[in-house]
Design a protein around this motif. Structure first.
Motif, PDB file in Angstrom:
ATOM      1  N   LEU A   1      89.466   4.258 -25.254  1.00 50.52           N
ATOM      2  CA  LEU A   1      89.394   2.800 -25.394  1.00 50.52           C
ATOM      3  C   LEU A   1      90.425   2.112 -24.507  1.00 50.52           C
ATOM      4  O   LEU A   1      90.148   1.076 -23.894  1.00 50.52           O
ATOM      5  CB  LEU A   1      89.592   2.395 -26.860  1.00 50.52           C
ATOM      6  N   ALA A   2      91.612   2.680 -24.418  1.00 51.71           N
ATOM      7  CA  ALA A   2      92.684   2.096 -23.597  1.00 51.71           C
ATOM      8  C   ALA A   2      92.329   2.111 -22.118  1.00 51.71           C
ATOM      9  O   ALA A   2      92.830   1.286 -21.343  1.00 51.71           O
ATOM     10  CB  ALA A   2      93.993   2.840 -23.838  1.00 51.71           C
ATOM     11  N   ASN A   3      91.446   3.053 -21.726  1.00 53.36           N
ATOM     12  CA  ASN A   3      91.046   3.169 -20.318  1.00 53.36           C
ATOM     13  C   ASN A   3      89.719   2.489 -20.020  1.00 53.36           C
ATOM     14  O   ASN A   3      89.143   2.684 -18.948  1.00 53.36           O
ATOM     15  CB  ASN A   3      90.954   4.654 -19.923  1.00 53.36           C
ATOM     16  N   TYR A   4      89.240   1.677 -20.962  1.00 51.93           N
ATOM     17  CA  TYR A   4      87.968   0.975 -20.763  1.00 51.93           C
ATOM     18  C   TYR A   4      88.011   0.095 -19.503  1.00 51.93           C
ATOM     19  O   TYR A   4      89.005  -0.585 -19.239  1.00 51.93           O
ATOM     20  CB  TYR A   4      87.652   0.105 -21.982  1.00 51.93           C
ATOM     21  N   ARG A   5      86.923   0.108 -18.730  1.00 51.22           N
ATOM     22  CA  ARG A   5      86.743  -0.797 -17.599  1.00 51.22           C
ATOM     23  C   ARG A   5      85.332  -1.371 -17.665  1.00 51.22           C
ATOM     24  O   ARG A   5      84.376  -0.626 -17.873  1.00 51.22           O
ATOM     25  CB  ARG A   5      86.908  -0.058 -16.256  1.00 51.22           C
ATOM     26  N   PRO A   6      85.177  -2.687 -17.478  1.00 47.59           N
ATOM     27  CA  PRO A   6      83.826  -3.258 -17.505  1.00 47.59           C
ATOM     28  C   PRO A   6      82.998  -2.755 -16.330  1.00 47.59           C
ATOM     29  O   PRO A   6      83.538  -2.478 -15.258  1.00 47.59           O
ATOM     30  CB  PRO A   6      84.071  -4.772 -17.397  1.00 47.59           C
ATOM     31  N   THR A   7      81.687  -2.621 -16.519  1.00 46.51           N
ATOM     32  CA  THR A   7      80.810  -2.169 -15.443  1.00 46.51           C
ATOM     33  C   THR A   7      79.894  -3.307 -15.010  1.00 46.51           C
ATOM     34  O   THR A   7      79.657  -4.249 -15.771  1.00 46.51           O
ATOM     35  CB  THR A   7      79.934  -0.985 -15.893  1.00 46.51           C
ATOM     36  N   GLY A   8      79.392  -3.199 -13.795  1.00 39.57           N
ATOM     37  CA  GLY A   8      78.450  -4.198 -13.301  1.00 39.57           C
ATOM     38  C   GLY A   8      79.057  -5.583 -13.331  1.00 39.57           C
ATOM     39  O   GLY A   8      80.178  -5.797 -12.902  1.00 39.57           O
ATOM     40  N   MET A   9      78.307  -6.536 -13.871  1.00 45.34           N
ATOM     41  CA  MET A   9      78.763  -7.925 -13.913  1.00 45.34           C
ATOM     42  C   MET A   9      79.073  -8.347 -15.345  1.00 45.34           C
ATOM     43  O   MET A   9      78.770  -9.447 -15.770  1.00 45.34           O
ATOM     44  CB  MET A   9      77.687  -8.833 -13.301  1.00 45.34           C
ATOM     45  N   ARG A  10      79.664  -7.449 -16.117  1.00 46.49           N
ATOM     46  CA  ARG A  10      79.956  -7.734 -17.528  1.00 46.49           C
ATOM     47  C   ARG A  10      81.442  -8.036 -17.691  1.00 46.49           C
ATOM     48  O   ARG A  10      82.276  -7.139 -17.615  1.00 46.49           O
ATOM     49  CB  ARG A  10      79.583  -6.537 -18.406  1.00 46.49           C
ATOM     50  N   GLN A  11      81.750  -9.292 -17.883  1.00 41.94           N
ATOM     51  CA  GLN A  11      83.121  -9.769 -18.139  1.00 41.94           C
ATOM     52  C   GLN A  11      84.159  -9.137 -17.206  1.00 41.94           C
ATOM     53  O   GLN A  11      85.176  -8.623 -17.646  1.00 41.94           O
ATOM     54  CB  GLN A  11      83.507  -9.548 -19.610  1.00 41.94           C
ATOM     55  N   LYS A  12      83.869  -9.155 -15.916  1.00 39.46           N
ATOM     56  CA  LYS A  12      84.843  -8.721 -14.913  1.00 39.46           C
ATOM     57  C   LYS A  12      85.800  -9.869 -14.657  1.00 39.46           C
ATOM     58  O   LYS A  12      85.372 -10.987 -14.359  1.00 39.46           O
ATOM     59  CB  LYS A  12      84.137  -8.360 -13.601  1.00 39.46           C
ATOM     60  N   ILE A  13      87.080  -9.620 -14.799  1.00 36.00           N
ATOM     61  CA  ILE A  13      88.082 -10.679 -14.618  1.00 36.00           C
ATOM     62  C   ILE A  13      88.923 -10.341 -13.394  1.00 36.00           C
ATOM     63  O   ILE A  13      89.486  -9.253 -13.301  1.00 36.00           O
ATOM     64  CB  ILE A  13      88.969 -10.811 -15.878  1.00 36.00           C
ATOM     65  N   TYR A  14      88.981 -11.272 -12.435  1.00 37.19           N
ATOM     66  CA  TYR A  14      89.758 -11.005 -11.222  1.00 37.19           C
ATOM     67  C   TYR A  14      90.263 -12.320 -10.612  1.00 37.19           C
ATOM     68  O   TYR A  14      89.760 -13.400 -10.919  1.00 37.19           O
ATOM     69  CB  TYR A  14      88.934 -10.217 -10.204  1.00 37.19           C
ATOM     70  N   GLU A  15      91.266 -12.195  -9.743  1.00 36.31           N
ATOM     71  CA  GLU A  15      91.832 -13.351  -9.045  1.00 36.31           C
ATOM     72  C   GLU A  15      91.048 -13.592  -7.757  1.00 36.31           C
ATOM     73  O   GLU A  15      90.644 -12.654  -7.076  1.00 36.31           O
ATOM     74  CB  GLU A  15      93.299 -13.087  -8.680  1.00 36.31           C
ATOM     75  N   LYS A  16      90.837 -14.867  -7.427  1.00 35.86           N
ATOM     76  CA  LYS A  16      90.111 -15.214  -6.198  1.00 35.86           C
ATOM     77  C   LYS A  16      90.606 -16.577  -5.706  1.00 35.86           C
ATOM     78  O   LYS A  16      90.502 -17.571  -6.426  1.00 35.86           O
ATOM     79  CB  LYS A  16      88.607 -15.265  -6.508  1.00 35.86           C
ATOM     80  N   ASN A  17      91.162 -16.612  -4.509  1.00 40.25           N
ATOM     81  CA  ASN A  17      91.596 -17.883  -3.891  1.00 40.25           C
ATOM     82  C   ASN A  17      92.491 -18.735  -4.800  1.00 40.25           C
ATOM     83  O   ASN A  17      92.383 -19.967  -4.814  1.00 40.25           O
ATOM     84  CB  ASN A  17      90.381 -18.721  -3.459  1.00 40.25           C
ATOM     85  N   GLY A  18      93.328 -18.063  -5.596  1.00 31.82           N
ATOM     86  CA  GLY A  18      94.274 -18.817  -6.421  1.00 31.82           C
ATOM     87  C   GLY A  18      93.749 -19.191  -7.795  1.00 31.82           C
ATOM     88  O   GLY A  18      94.447 -19.819  -8.578  1.00 31.82           O
ATOM     89  N   TYR A  19      92.491 -18.848  -8.112  1.00 31.07           N
ATOM     90  CA  TYR A  19      91.997 -19.072  -9.478  1.00 31.07           C
ATOM     91  C   TYR A  19      91.485 -17.767 -10.057  1.00 31.07           C
ATOM     92  O   TYR A  19      91.277 -16.793  -9.343  1.00 31.07           O
ATOM     93  CB  TYR A  19      90.941 -20.180  -9.553  1.00 31.07           C
ATOM     94  N   THR A  20      91.308 -17.760 -11.372  1.00 27.43           N
ATOM     95  CA  THR A  20      90.852 -16.559 -12.071  1.00 27.43           C
ATOM     96  C   THR A  20      89.371 -16.678 -12.373  1.00 27.43           C
ATOM     97  O   THR A  20      88.923 -17.687 -12.917  1.00 27.43           O
ATOM     98  CB  THR A  20      91.642 -16.373 -13.387  1.00 27.43           C
ATOM     99  N   VAL A  21      88.619 -15.659 -12.004  1.00 25.51           N
ATOM    100  CA  VAL A  21      87.168 -15.646 -12.226  1.00 25.51           C
ATOM    101  C   VAL A  21      86.828 -14.687 -13.367  1.00 25.51           C
ATOM    102  O   VAL A  21      87.315 -13.557 -13.398  1.00 25.51           O
ATOM    103  CB  VAL A  21      86.420 -15.202 -10.947  1.00 25.51           C
ATOM    104  N   ILE A  22      86.027 -15.165 -14.308  1.00 32.48           N
ATOM    105  CA  ILE A  22      85.429 -14.290 -15.319  1.00 32.48           C
ATOM    106  C   ILE A  22      83.958 -14.170 -14.940  1.00 32.48           C
ATOM    107  O   ILE A  22      83.168 -15.086 -15.158  1.00 32.48           O
ATOM    108  CB  ILE A  22      85.568 -14.868 -16.743  1.00 32.48           C
ATOM    109  N   GLU A  23      83.590 -13.056 -14.328  1.00 35.57           N
ATOM    110  CA  GLU A  23      82.218 -12.851 -13.863  1.00 35.57           C
ATOM    111  C   GLU A  23      81.435 -12.119 -14.942  1.00 35.57           C
ATOM    112  O   GLU A  23      81.680 -10.959 -15.226  1.00 35.57           O
ATOM    113  CB  GLU A  23      82.216 -12.039 -12.564  1.00 35.57           C
ATOM    114  N   ASP A  24      80.505 -12.848 -15.575  1.00 31.61           N
ATOM    115  CA  ASP A  24      79.724 -12.268 -16.669  1.00 31.61           C
ATOM    116  C   ASP A  24      78.259 -12.650 -16.477  1.00 31.61           C
ATOM    117  O   ASP A  24      77.649 -13.303 -17.320  1.00 31.61           O
ATOM    118  CB  ASP A  24      80.266 -12.796 -18.014  1.00 31.61           C
TER     119      ASP A  24
END
Length: 308
Positions: A164-187
């Protein structure tokens, strides 16, 4: 095809059984003959084809038909439609957060640094400080289901906690990342009213101290309830005080209406309907997003919101 691709090197298979009508999971489960079957929730997706949540429950419970005599059903005991049928189940383990009578209960849920920490009370013991590197109550439910499945499968408590501690989202399911100074939640993988609200909760949680922006596309297969359910998402966004809302697609305009009717200022809402021109909305966002914004993208698969 998934099962036909298995070889002697495989030890286990996890197969998602999707459906849009009665009888489909029945066929799939009889092919797979699962040792463990999981029902995570009963939502409102597929209302158009199935007509009611009761029918959606009936369709999902078809999964039991493929279980052998020693097969185990793992189900969300916080869902009344499932809980009320518990006496009909043979071997079953319930999990939940709010129902004190479930067998595996999540407790003491808290968040820190983008992670969720909680305890699990199961079979008269308490498993302390389970960590998942993501946010949202829906993910605690998923982790509880995973814990039960792992236990049934013979994994140790430490192995499950590490997984569980090593969980990583796959595909486009709640991927959270930084982009151009803002945070994107791609779901953008898919959306139902329940998952929309769960994602908005994550946006609000992650966005404390920042401007929160929701880019919400239309949800499909909701039938006659479509307008009301889209509107309920807008209402929920207003309750969470989301700062800006962009809707994408014709049906999604009802999200804008729901937000407007529940107190979000008209100037903070943009309804964009041209799903054949994702660049148009992208250009608007590019002009209006600011450094530090937290931006959620969420819609049904058919809308392909990831193009924006």
């Amino acid at each position: 095809l998934t099962l036909a691709a298995l070889s002697s090197m495989h030890k286990a298979v996890v197969a998602e059984m999707g459906m849009s009508a009665l009888g489909e999971i029945s066929q799939l489960t009889r092919i797979a003959c699962p040792d463990v079957a999981v029902i995570t929730n009963i939502g409102t997706a597929h209302l158009e084809a199935l007509g009611s949540r009761e029918n959606i429950c009936k369709a999902k419970l078809e999964i039991i038909e493929g279980l052998g005599d020693n097969g185990v059903l793992v189900y969300n005991g916080d869902e009344p439609l499932l809980w009320n049928k518990r006496k009909e189940f043979n071997k079953a383990i319930s999990y939940g957060i709010s129902n004190p009578d479930v067998q595996a209960r999540g407790a003491n849920v808290r968040t820190a640094d983008g992670k969720t920490v909680f305890d699990i009370i199961f079979e008269n013991k308490e498993i302390k400080d389970v960590i998942i590197p993501t946010l949202g109550a829906h993910n605690v439910y998923n982790a509880l289901a995973a814990y039960v499945v792992g236990t049934v499968g013979g994994l140790s408590e430490s192995e499950i906690k590490a997984g569980l501690a090593n969980y990583r989202p796959t595909g486009m399911r709640q991927k959270i990342y930084e982009k151009n100074g803002y945070t994107v939640i791609e779901d953008c993988y898919n959306a139902s009213p329940e998952s929309m609200k769960a994602s908005l909760s994550v946006l609000a949680q992650l966005g404390k101290g920042h401007r929160t922006v929701a880019v919400l596309g239309e949800m499909r297969e909701l039938g006659e309830s479509s307008d009301a359910l889209h509107k309920s998402v807008g209402q929920y966004a207003a309750e969470l005080s989301i700062d800006r809302i962009y809707t994408y697609g014709d049906s999604a305009m009802e999200i804008a209406v729901g937000a407007l009717e529940n107190g979000i200022d008209e100037s903070a809402i943009i309804a964009y309907t041209q799903t054949d021109d994702p660049k148009g909305l992208a250009d608007i966002l590019e002009k209006e997003l600011k450094m530090g914004d937290i931006v959620l993208f969420k819609a049904s698969r058919a809308v392909a919101l990831e193009k924006v």
